[in-house]
Motif scaffolding. Structure first.
Motif, mmCIF file in Angstrom:
data_model
loop_
_atom_site.group_PDB
_atom_site.id
_atom_site.type_symbol
_atom_site.label_atom_id
_atom_site.label_comp_id
_atom_site.label_asym_id
_atom_site.label_seq_id
_atom_site.Cartn_x
_atom_site.Cartn_y
_atom_site.Cartn_z
ATOM 1 N N UNK A 160 -9.377 -3.287 10.212
ATOM 2 C CA UNK A 160 -8.120 -3.221 10.959
ATOM 3 C C UNK A 160 -7.290 -2.015 10.545
ATOM 4 N N UNK A 195 -2.952 -10.474 9.016
ATOM 5 C CA UNK A 195 -3.963 -10.345 7.985
ATOM 6 C C UNK A 195 -3.588 -11.107 6.719
ATOM 7 N N UNK A 208 -2.369 2.179 7.834
ATOM 8 C CA UNK A 208 -2.583 1.009 6.992
ATOM 9 C C UNK A 208 -4.027 0.587 7.236
ATOM 10 N N UNK A 253 2.632 5.385 8.163
ATOM 11 C CA UNK A 253 1.392 5.557 7.405
ATOM 12 C C UNK A 253 0.259 4.811 8.088
ATOM 13 N N UNK A 281 -6.495 -2.072 6.754
ATOM 14 C CA UNK A 281 -6.606 -3.473 6.371
ATOM 15 C C UNK A 281 -8.053 -3.947 6.475
ATOM 16 N N UNK A 335 0.791 -1.233 0.000
ATOM 17 C CA UNK A 335 0.000 0.000 0.000
ATOM 18 C C UNK A 335 0.819 1.276 0.000
ATOM 19 N N UNK A 336 2.095 1.184 0.366
ATOM 20 C CA UNK A 336 2.864 2.406 0.615
ATOM 21 C C UNK A 336 3.997 2.596 -0.391
ATOM 22 N N UNK A 380 -4.380 0.455 11.270
ATOM 23 C CA UNK A 380 -3.208 0.479 12.158
ATOM 24 C C UNK A 380 -2.166 1.423 11.583
#
Lengths: 207, 153
Positions: B71, A159, B111, B109, B113, A79-80, B73
């Motif tokens: 989630x 996850x 995140x 950042x 989820x 994602x980053x 985080x």
């Protein structure tokens, strides 16, 4: 002085000494300053792997010979760093204008389990049109990463899993020789001249 | 980049402080919040912002809540000297008096989820920051393009 001493020894030792000096030059002054010695990518002509691009075509290192190349590893579930790198590269390509057409730009996934050809096609569409997405079998991805001296590792999370991976962009000239790396998030003022240098080597060799 | 971030005092950030009982986190201001659009819901999303503590007490950000993701985080991306990037939960974030913690690409950042719906460019979502003193702050985060590099490029 040190060099002279080495010359007195057997050829193998001379070669080792030369390599040490070369590695030292490369690390301190050379264009590969951010790249630790011994981890320089192979020339594209020495790599061997077979992958599929986001349009379903079979591709390999030979696909990249003839134009200078920017290649980097990542995964679409990242994602980053990966969208940031893709955006940075899109920005560099915008800065190069029409010259961007004289480059190969390849995003190779380190997560072939999730990054199918369709997923790669969907993903690269969000960035500069010159960027190609390459995926393939886990084995062939591993061979590609080995050639580039890139590393990656699957890390379990609460996850599912994420991937640690080399985030630098590798630059090759049109002949397939490694020129330098562009570090993750390197400012455009540094990145674009590096790309231009790789393109210049192409011109020099052509004339 | 950083200067640009600082100079743009965004009208985007909303700080809805809770009760006066929470003096510490009440002094927190969030600026330049933004997120990247997602492709569907299977991949995690990311959001960024500047969290500024304008108070005289240290505050600690302990958690996040949003109906967008099951989630949420704070994670930290780090890149080692070999150029290898990795990402891990950052844990609690302490913010000293008068200090600013910057969440930006390639570093800290949010995140997101288990997304509950796709993050669409042009929309926004609300994210609640939870502090150790019990204070909460709701931030409205605008969603920018997947190729966005900052709050307004």
């Amino acid at each position: 002085m040190r060099r002279r001493k080495f010359l007195g020894y057997a050829g193998a030792v001379t070669a080792a000494g030369g390599l040490t000096l070369l590695a030292g030059w490369w690390r301190v002054d050379g264009p590969g300053a951010p790249t630790p010695p011994g981890t320089r990518p192979l020339p594209l002509t020495k790599m061997e792997f077979k992958l599929t691009d986001h349009e379903g075509q079979t591709v390999g290192p030979e696909t990249l010979i003839g134009k200078p190349t920017l290649a980097f590893f990542g995964f679409t579930f990242c994602p980053d760093v990966c969208p940031t790198t893709l955006s940075d590269i899109s920005g560099w390509l915008d800065a190069l204008g029409e010259d961007a057409e004289r480059l190969n730009v390849v995003f190779i996934t380190v997560d072939p389990e999730r990054d199918t050809v369709e997923i790669m096609e969907d993903y690269v569409a969000y960035f500069h049109p010159a960027i190609r997405g390459w995926t393939g079998s886990a084995d062939q991805i591993a061979r590609a990463a080995e050639g580039f001296r890139a590393t990656y590792e699957r890390v379990p999370t609460d996850n599912g899993y994420t991937m640690n991976h080399t985030a630098s962009v590798f630059l090759f000239d049109a002949a397939g020789d490694f020129v330098s790396t562009i570090d993750y998030h390197e400012p455009r003022e540094f990145a674009v001249p590096k790309i231009r240098r790789a393109m210049k080597e192409e011109t020099t060799e052509a004339t | 980049m950083k200067q640009m971030l600082f100079s743009v005092v965004a009208g985007l950030a909303l700080s809805l402080g809770t009760s006066a009982a929470h003096a510490g986190s009440d002094a927190v201001v969030v600026e330049d919040a933004w997120a990247r659009a997602s492709i569907g819901t299977s991949r995690p999303g990311a959001a960024y912002m500047e969290i500024r503590n304008r108070g005289e007490e240290a505050v600690t950000l302990t958690g996040l809540a949003t109906d967008l993701a099951e989630m949420p985080e704070i994670h930290r991306t780090s890149t080692d000297d070999q150029g290898v990037s990795s990402m891990a939960p950052a844990g609690d974030i302490a913010i000293a008096p008068e200090a600013t913690v910057t969440l930006e690409p390639g570093g800290l950042h949010v995140m997101l989820m288990r997304l509950q719906r796709p993050m669409m460019e042009g929309e926004s979502f609300s994210l609640t920051l939870v502090f150790s003193d019990g204070g909460e702050m709701k931030v409205e985060v605008p969603i920018r393009s997947i190729s966005a590099r900052g709050p307004e490029d």
